[in-house]
Scaffold this motif. Structure first.
Motif, mmCIF file in Angstrom:
data_model
loop_
_atom_site.group_PDB
_atom_site.id
_atom_site.type_symbol
_atom_site.label_atom_id
_atom_site.label_comp_id
_atom_site.label_asym_id
_atom_site.label_seq_id
_atom_site.Cartn_x
_atom_site.Cartn_y
_atom_site.Cartn_z
ATOM 1 N N ASN A 137 0.819 -1.209 0.000
ATOM 2 C CA ASN A 137 0.000 0.000 0.000
ATOM 3 C C ASN A 137 0.855 1.261 0.000
ATOM 4 O OD1 ASN A 137 -2.548 1.216 -0.030
ATOM 5 N ND2 ASN A 137 -2.453 1.542 2.179
ATOM 6 N N PHE A 138 1.986 1.231 0.711
ATOM 7 C CA PHE A 138 2.894 2.379 0.734
ATOM 8 C C PHE A 138 3.446 2.663 -0.663
ATOM 9 C CE2 PHE A 138 7.218 4.040 0.998
ATOM 10 C CZ PHE A 138 6.985 5.232 1.661
ATOM 11 N N VAL A 139 3.973 1.639 -1.312
ATOM 12 C CA VAL A 139 4.539 1.816 -2.649
ATOM 13 C C VAL A 139 3.459 2.249 -3.638
ATOM 14 C CG1 VAL A 139 5.645 0.599 -4.566
ATOM 15 C CG2 VAL A 139 6.440 0.221 -2.243
ATOM 16 N N PHE A 140 2.296 1.608 -3.560
ATOM 17 C CA PHE A 140 1.196 1.953 -4.460
ATOM 18 C C PHE A 140 0.752 3.400 -4.260
ATOM 19 C CE2 PHE A 140 -3.355 2.170 -5.457
ATOM 20 C CZ PHE A 140 -3.324 1.776 -6.784
ATOM 21 N N SER A 141 0.638 3.840 -3.022
ATOM 22 C CA SER A 141 0.166 5.203 -2.765
ATOM 23 C C SER A 141 1.178 6.256 -3.210
ATOM 24 C CB SER A 141 -0.179 5.388 -1.289
ATOM 25 O OG SER A 141 0.961 5.303 -0.478
ATOM 26 N N VAL A 142 2.460 5.960 -3.079
ATOM 27 C CA VAL A 142 3.479 6.920 -3.534
ATOM 28 C C VAL A 142 3.444 7.062 -5.051
ATOM 29 C CG1 VAL A 142 5.972 7.279 -3.767
ATOM 30 C CG2 VAL A 142 5.005 6.670 -1.555
ATOM 31 N N TRP A 143 3.429 5.942 -5.772
ATOM 32 C CA TRP A 143 3.421 6.009 -7.228
ATOM 33 C C TRP A 143 2.121 6.582 -7.772
ATOM 34 C CZ3 TRP A 143 7.602 6.272 -9.768
ATOM 35 C CH2 TRP A 143 8.746 5.627 -9.313
ATOM 36 N N LEU A 144 1.009 6.253 -7.160
ATOM 37 C CA LEU A 144 -0.273 6.800 -7.586
ATOM 38 C C LEU A 144 -0.287 8.318 -7.405
ATOM 39 C CD1 LEU A 144 -3.225 6.251 -8.529
ATOM 40 C CD2 LEU A 144 -3.799 6.220 -6.098
ATOM 41 N N ALA A 145 0.146 8.778 -6.252
ATOM 42 C CA ALA A 145 0.157 10.213 -5.979
ATOM 43 C C ALA A 145 1.104 10.959 -6.909
ATOM 44 C CB ALA A 145 0.545 10.472 -4.527
ATOM 45 N N ALA A 146 2.267 10.395 -7.147
ATOM 46 C CA ALA A 146 3.218 11.053 -8.042
ATOM 47 C C ALA A 146 2.645 11.160 -9.455
ATOM 48 C CB ALA A 146 4.538 10.285 -8.056
ATOM 49 N N GLY A 147 2.034 10.099 -9.950
ATOM 50 C CA GLY A 147 1.440 10.136 -11.289
ATOM 51 C C GLY A 147 0.313 11.130 -11.404
ATOM 52 N N VAL A 148 -0.569 11.141 -10.422
ATOM 53 C CA VAL A 148 -1.702 12.064 -10.438
ATOM 54 C C VAL A 148 -1.212 13.502 -10.367
ATOM 55 C CG1 VAL A 148 -3.648 12.870 -9.040
ATOM 56 C CG2 VAL A 148 -3.414 10.462 -9.563
ATOM 57 N N CYS A 149 -0.235 13.760 -9.526
ATOM 58 C CA CYS A 149 0.272 15.131 -9.381
ATOM 59 C C CYS A 149 0.948 15.621 -10.655
ATOM 60 C CB CYS A 149 1.231 15.217 -8.198
ATOM 61 S SG CYS A 149 0.403 15.036 -6.625
ATOM 62 N N VAL A 150 1.745 14.780 -11.276
ATOM 63 C CA VAL A 150 2.426 15.193 -12.509
ATOM 64 C C VAL A 150 1.401 15.514 -13.596
ATOM 65 C CG1 VAL A 150 3.895 14.366 -14.385
ATOM 66 C CG2 VAL A 150 4.611 14.060 -12.021
ATOM 67 N N LEU A 151 0.404 14.654 -13.759
ATOM 68 C CA LEU A 151 -0.629 14.906 -14.768
ATOM 69 C C LEU A 151 -1.412 16.180 -14.455
ATOM 70 C CD1 LEU A 151 -1.995 11.305 -15.365
ATOM 71 C CD2 LEU A 151 -0.646 12.679 -16.938
ATOM 72 N N SER A 152 -1.771 16.375 -13.203
ATOM 73 C CA SER A 152 -2.536 17.564 -12.814
ATOM 74 C C SER A 152 -1.743 18.845 -13.021
ATOM 75 C CB SER A 152 -2.946 17.477 -11.344
ATOM 76 O OG SER A 152 -3.822 16.434 -11.139
ATOM 77 N N ILE A 153 -0.490 18.813 -12.628
ATOM 78 C CA ILE A 153 0.329 20.023 -12.743
ATOM 79 C C ILE A 153 0.572 20.377 -14.206
ATOM 80 C CG2 ILE A 153 2.641 20.959 -12.309
ATOM 81 C CD1 ILE A 153 2.541 19.410 -9.620
ATOM 82 N N TYR A 154 0.923 19.384 -15.014
ATOM 83 C CA TYR A 154 1.145 19.674 -16.428
ATOM 84 C C TYR A 154 -0.116 20.203 -17.105
ATOM 85 C CZ TYR A 154 5.906 18.395 -17.530
ATOM 86 O OH TYR A 154 7.267 18.385 -17.643
ATOM 87 N N ARG A 155 -1.259 19.622 -16.785
ATOM 88 C CA ARG A 155 -2.498 20.106 -17.400
ATOM 89 C C ARG A 155 -2.842 21.493 -16.893
ATOM 90 N NH1 ARG A 155 -5.308 22.092 -20.596
ATOM 91 N NH2 ARG A 155 -7.409 21.424 -21.115
ATOM 92 N N ALA A 156 -2.621 21.744 -15.606
ATOM 93 C CA ALA A 156 -2.902 23.069 -15.052
ATOM 94 C C ALA A 156 -1.953 24.120 -15.624
ATOM 95 C CB ALA A 156 -2.808 23.033 -13.544
ATOM 96 N N LEU A 157 -0.739 23.727 -15.972
ATOM 97 C CA LEU A 157 0.193 24.681 -16.592
ATOM 98 C C LEU A 157 -0.267 25.103 -17.987
ATOM 99 C CD1 LEU A 157 3.664 23.197 -15.600
ATOM 100 C CD2 LEU A 157 2.694 25.369 -14.860
ATOM 101 N N GLY A 158 -1.028 24.246 -18.644
ATOM 102 C CA GLY A 158 -1.527 24.582 -19.967
ATOM 103 C C GLY A 158 -2.940 25.081 -19.985
ATOM 104 N N SER A 159 -3.597 25.155 -18.821
ATOM 105 C CA SER A 159 -4.982 25.594 -18.748
ATOM 106 C C SER A 159 -5.063 27.090 -18.505
ATOM 107 C CB SER A 159 -5.705 24.891 -17.595
ATOM 108 O OG SER A 159 -5.719 23.513 -17.806
ATOM 109 N N PRO A 160 -6.147 27.696 -18.949
ATOM 110 C CA PRO A 160 -6.336 29.106 -18.608
ATOM 111 C C PRO A 160 -6.614 29.235 -17.114
ATOM 112 C CG PRO A 160 -8.206 28.266 -19.834
ATOM 113 C CD PRO A 160 -7.195 27.172 -19.797
ATOM 114 N N TYR A 161 -6.187 30.324 -16.532
ATOM 115 C CA TYR A 161 -6.421 30.553 -15.108
ATOM 116 C C TYR A 161 -6.833 32.000 -14.914
ATOM 117 C CZ TYR A 161 -1.813 32.696 -15.258
ATOM 118 O OH TYR A 161 -0.754 33.494 -15.568
ATOM 119 N N ARG A 162 -7.491 32.250 -13.766
ATOM 120 C CA ARG A 162 -7.931 33.614 -13.448
ATOM 121 C C ARG A 162 -6.773 34.377 -12.821
ATOM 122 N NH1 ARG A 162 -12.369 31.043 -10.485
ATOM 123 N NH2 ARG A 162 -13.770 30.295 -12.069
ATOM 124 N N LYS A 163 -6.596 35.589 -13.269
ATOM 125 C CA LYS A 163 -5.509 36.420 -12.716
ATOM 126 C C LYS A 163 -5.976 37.187 -11.519
ATOM 127 C CE LYS A 163 -3.076 36.735 -16.999
ATOM 128 N NZ LYS A 163 -2.463 37.505 -17.994
#
Length: 162
Positions: free
Chosen positions: A136-162
């Protein structure tokens, strides 16, 4: 190292560490008195992985997206413009935080189903509690890292409110 990459690594590591601690505490609370954890059933590896994978993927995606948009507003990182020229799979993720978090929560459930399928394939019908903690420890670390990388990259390309 460019600011975007250092931000990506810092936030992903921080959220992966927090996710592993939180799921570790949850796992300990549920199975601290058990000797073995079954693969199937109401209180099992299967139910635990599906519940925590969806919930934590959703929460981590929303948090990573929020932190990215906040850093973009403060101009600590720069937005990506490559998504306008190159249609990638990340561009297919929704631009909004809630819909993107829901899709990545479903992705977390798919990862959990893959792990359960592999355990079933190798006829692992139960694990010792200590083995399940490690898995569960290994699974949770890899799952979180994958989700965060995908979220951050998509948020970097998304429009945001200034």
């Amino acid at each position: 190292m460019p600011h975007n990459y250092s931000f990506l690594i810092r936030v992903s590591l921080l959220l992966a560490f927090a996710n592993s601690i939180l799921t570790g505490i949850l796992t300990w609370l549920v199975w601290r008195h058990a000797a073995e954890v079954p693969l199937w059933g109401q209180k099992s590896i299967n139910s635990h992985l599906f519940l925590t994978s969806f919930t934590m993927s959703f929460v981590l995606s929303a948090l990573a997206s929020y932190l990215t948009q906040r850093a973009l507003r403060k101009r600590k990182i720069m937005s990506l413009h490559w998504h306008l020229k190159n249609q990638t799979i990340l561009d297919r993720l929704p631009a909004g935080i809630f819909p993107r978090s829901f899709i990545l929560g479903l992705m977390g459930s798919c990862y959990a189903s893959l792990l359960v399928y592999l355990l079933n394939l190798y006829s692992v019908m139960q694990l010792q509690v200590s083995e399940f903690f490690r898995l569960n420890f290994v699974f949770s670390v890899w799952l979180a890292a994958g989700v965060c990388v995908l979220s951050i990259y998509r948020a970097l390309g998304s429009p945001y409110r200034k």
